[in-house]
Motif scaffolding. Structure first.
Motif, PDB file in Angstrom:
ATOM      1  N   GLY A 120     -71.569  30.377 -23.633  1.00 27.19           N
ATOM      2  CA  GLY A 120     -70.530  31.006 -22.728  1.00 27.19           C
ATOM      3  C   GLY A 120     -69.198  30.606 -22.707  1.00 27.19           C
ATOM      4  N   VAL A 121     -68.211  31.126 -22.233  1.00 23.76           N
ATOM      5  CA  VAL A 121     -66.837  30.969 -22.360  1.00 23.76           C
ATOM      6  C   VAL A 121     -66.065  31.086 -20.755  1.00 23.76           C
ATOM      7  CG1 VAL A 121     -64.755  31.783 -23.496  1.00 23.76           C
ATOM      8  CG2 VAL A 121     -66.916  32.042 -24.627  1.00 23.76           C
ATOM      9  N   VAL A 122     -64.945  29.918 -20.955  1.00 25.49           N
ATOM     10  CA  VAL A 122     -64.213  29.986 -19.694  1.00 25.49           C
ATOM     11  C   VAL A 122     -62.973  30.037 -20.340  1.00 25.49           C
ATOM     12  CG1 VAL A 122     -65.886  28.818 -18.242  1.00 25.49           C
ATOM     13  CG2 VAL A 122     -64.150  27.703 -19.467  1.00 25.49           C
ATOM     14  N   ILE A 123     -61.765  30.758 -19.591  1.00 24.86           N
ATOM     15  CA  ILE A 123     -60.470  30.969 -19.700  1.00 24.86           C
ATOM     16  C   ILE A 123     -59.616  30.363 -18.908  1.00 24.86           C
ATOM     17  CG2 ILE A 123     -58.930  32.812 -20.686  1.00 24.86           C
ATOM     18  CD1 ILE A 123     -61.607  34.611 -21.142  1.00 24.86           C
ATOM     19  N   PRO A 124     -59.418  28.899 -19.076  1.00 25.02           N
ATOM     20  CA  PRO A 124     -58.332  28.679 -18.243  1.00 25.02           C
ATOM     21  C   PRO A 124     -56.766  28.814 -18.668  1.00 25.02           C
ATOM     22  CG  PRO A 124     -59.179  26.717 -19.814  1.00 25.02           C
ATOM     23  CD  PRO A 124     -59.930  28.118 -19.823  1.00 25.02           C
ATOM     24  N   ALA A 125     -56.044  28.916 -17.802  1.00 29.74           N
ATOM     25  CA  ALA A 125     -54.693  29.374 -18.237  1.00 29.74           C
ATOM     26  C   ALA A 125     -53.696  28.203 -18.583  1.00 29.74           C
ATOM     27  CB  ALA A 125     -54.133  30.044 -16.719  1.00 29.74           C
ATOM     28  N   ILE A 126     -52.929  28.543 -19.710  1.00 29.00           N
ATOM     29  CA  ILE A 126     -51.798  27.287 -19.765  1.00 29.00           C
ATOM     30  C   ILE A 126     -50.485  28.262 -19.209  1.00 29.00           C
ATOM     31  CG2 ILE A 126     -50.256  26.539 -21.466  1.00 29.00           C
ATOM     32  CD1 ILE A 126     -52.892  26.791 -23.379  1.00 29.00           C
ATOM     33  N   PRO A 127     -50.136  27.590 -17.732  1.00 27.71           N
ATOM     34  CA  PRO A 127     -49.128  28.325 -17.192  1.00 27.71           C
ATOM     35  C   PRO A 127     -47.764  27.990 -17.768  1.00 27.71           C
ATOM     36  CG  PRO A 127     -49.704  26.235 -15.965  1.00 27.71           C
ATOM     37  CD  PRO A 127     -50.488  26.447 -17.155  1.00 27.71           C
ATOM     38  N   GLU A 128     -46.725  29.165 -17.985  1.00 28.82           N
ATOM     39  CA  GLU A 128     -45.583  29.199 -18.535  1.00 28.82           C
ATOM     40  C   GLU A 128     -45.386  28.331 -19.829  1.00 28.82           C
ATOM     41  OE1 GLU A 128     -43.369  27.474 -15.032  1.00 28.82           O
ATOM     42  OE2 GLU A 128     -42.619  29.434 -14.584  1.00 28.82           O
TER      43      GLU A 128
END
Length: 385
Positions: free
Chosen positions: A262-270
């Motif tokens: 599986g894969v999760v895609i957390p965000a790197i904001p700005e």
């Protein structure tokens, strides 16, 4: 009056189960505060609030499964007076009501939430030794986490059980999202290769005088170069939802593979506004939490474009599938030594193959090519990143 709703954490999420409230009626909350834990196919997610005010009413009960968009709580914003009618809706005795509803249970004179009790049992935590920080001294998840952190064995990773189920649910969620992506998005692919000699030489010099914990990895150069390229070609930073919606914030989703699939895609904001050191610190925090399925709601819902970085020792190329409603995903392969011809001379150089998968409804070949060329230029000037 603000309605706090069950958030959407991606196109593949349809509902979530409220596991535990971290607040009670009458509590003051501000932007970024964690107010609830919600169980989804992506694991147990900490849900943030994006408004400032006072909790008026908690509508959804712990243990209840509700669709995305369901009103979970009512918040009275700062400066707004609470009418008599609204005041009457505030729970004056939250613990007694919660006991009656079965969401906080009295166990040997201890008030313990179901989630807190479950985690305590899994980690061998003695509840009688814990002072609760919840309503009227009830023991909640946060208290168990603090107690577990004090134990030496808290560093042992908990496997099986709930995490196994979460991983399987995540795989199902990924399958649903990727099927939708292939079915609905007209993908096209562009590929280029980039000479990483200057970037790696600069990185080597940068790291030479630094301690191991302060050193940078090549991936932060790729992230920052991507963010700068988006500034030049903003069309790739968009959603397709009833038409094209360009996004102002450059929140780069970073694909993290899980150990059991599986894969999760957390965000790197700005990402464009962060220094290389800040990006490295953020990755060091984000990746372990992602693999432990311990991300915040904003980290799963705010990415505007995705990077898939296969990493050292793996395949040379990766062709991604766009994560809707985004319109592009960038794939970086392994940095490998390849033959490189320049000025009539042939030499061996470290090279990375980069692919762009783009939504043809939003991006054409010309824009995609411009974006890749901007990325290539940025990596030839690492000192400017």
């Amino acid at each position: 009056m603000i309605e706090f709703t069950m958030p959407s954490l991606g196109a593949d999420m349809e509902d979530g189960t409220l596991v535990e409230w971290r607040v009670k009626s009458g509590d003051f909350v501000k932007r970024g505060d964690i107010i609830a834990d919600v169980d989804t196919q992506k694991g147990l997610i900490e849900i943030e609030v994006f408004d400032e005010g006072t909790i008026n009413e908690l509508i959804v009960k712990e243990g209840e499964k509700v669709p995305v968009g369901t009103v979970m709580a009512i918040i009275i914003p700062v400066g707004e007076k609470v009418s008599a009618k609204k005041k009457s809706r505030i729970k004056k005795e939250p613990i007694k009501e919660m006991v009656k509803e079965g969401s906080i249970k009295v166990d040997d004179r201890l008030k313990v939430s179901p989630l807190a009790k479950k985690i305590a049992e899994e980690k061998g935590i003695d509840l009688s030794a814990i002072k609760g920080s919840g309503p009227e001294g009830s023991i909640i998840k946060k208290d168990i986490d603090l107690a577990a952190a004090k134990k030496a064995e808290s560093h042992v990773e908990v496997t099986g059980g709930k995490k196994e189920i979460a991983a399987k649910g995540l795989r199902t969620a990924i399958a649903s999202a990727m099927s939708k992506s292939n079915r609905e998005i007209p993908h096209f692919y562009l590929e280029t290769r980039i000479d990483m000699t200057k970037a790696l030489n600069w990185l080597r010099e940068w790291n030479k005088e630094r301690e191991l914990k302060d050193r940078l990895l090549a991936v932060v150069l790729l992230i920052k170069a991507t963010a700068k390229a988006i500034k030049e070609v903003p069309s790739v930073n968009a959603f397709w939802e009833n038409g094209l919606q360009l996004k102002n914030a450059i929140n780069i989703g970073f694909a993290v593979s899980l150990r059991k699939g599986g894969v999760v895609i957390p965000a790197i904001p700005e990402a464009d506004k962060k220094s290389l050191n800040q990006l490295m610190d953020l990755l060091n925090d984000l990746i372990p939490r992602a693999r432990a399925l311990q991300l915040r709601s904003s980290e799963l819902s705010e990415s505007t474009i995705t990077i898939s970085n296969i990493g050292e020792g793996s395949t040379d190329k990766v062709f991604g599938v766009i994560y809707p409603p985004q319109v592009a995903i960038l794939g970086f392969g392994n940095i490998v030594e390849e033959a490189w011809a320049e000025d009539g001379k042939l030499s061996a150089r470290p090279v990375v193959h980069v692919t762009l998968a783009a939504d043809h409804r939003a991006i054409d070949g010309y824009l995609g090519s411009r974006f890749l060329m901007a990325l290539k230029r940025n990596l030839q000037k690492p000192e400017a990143l």
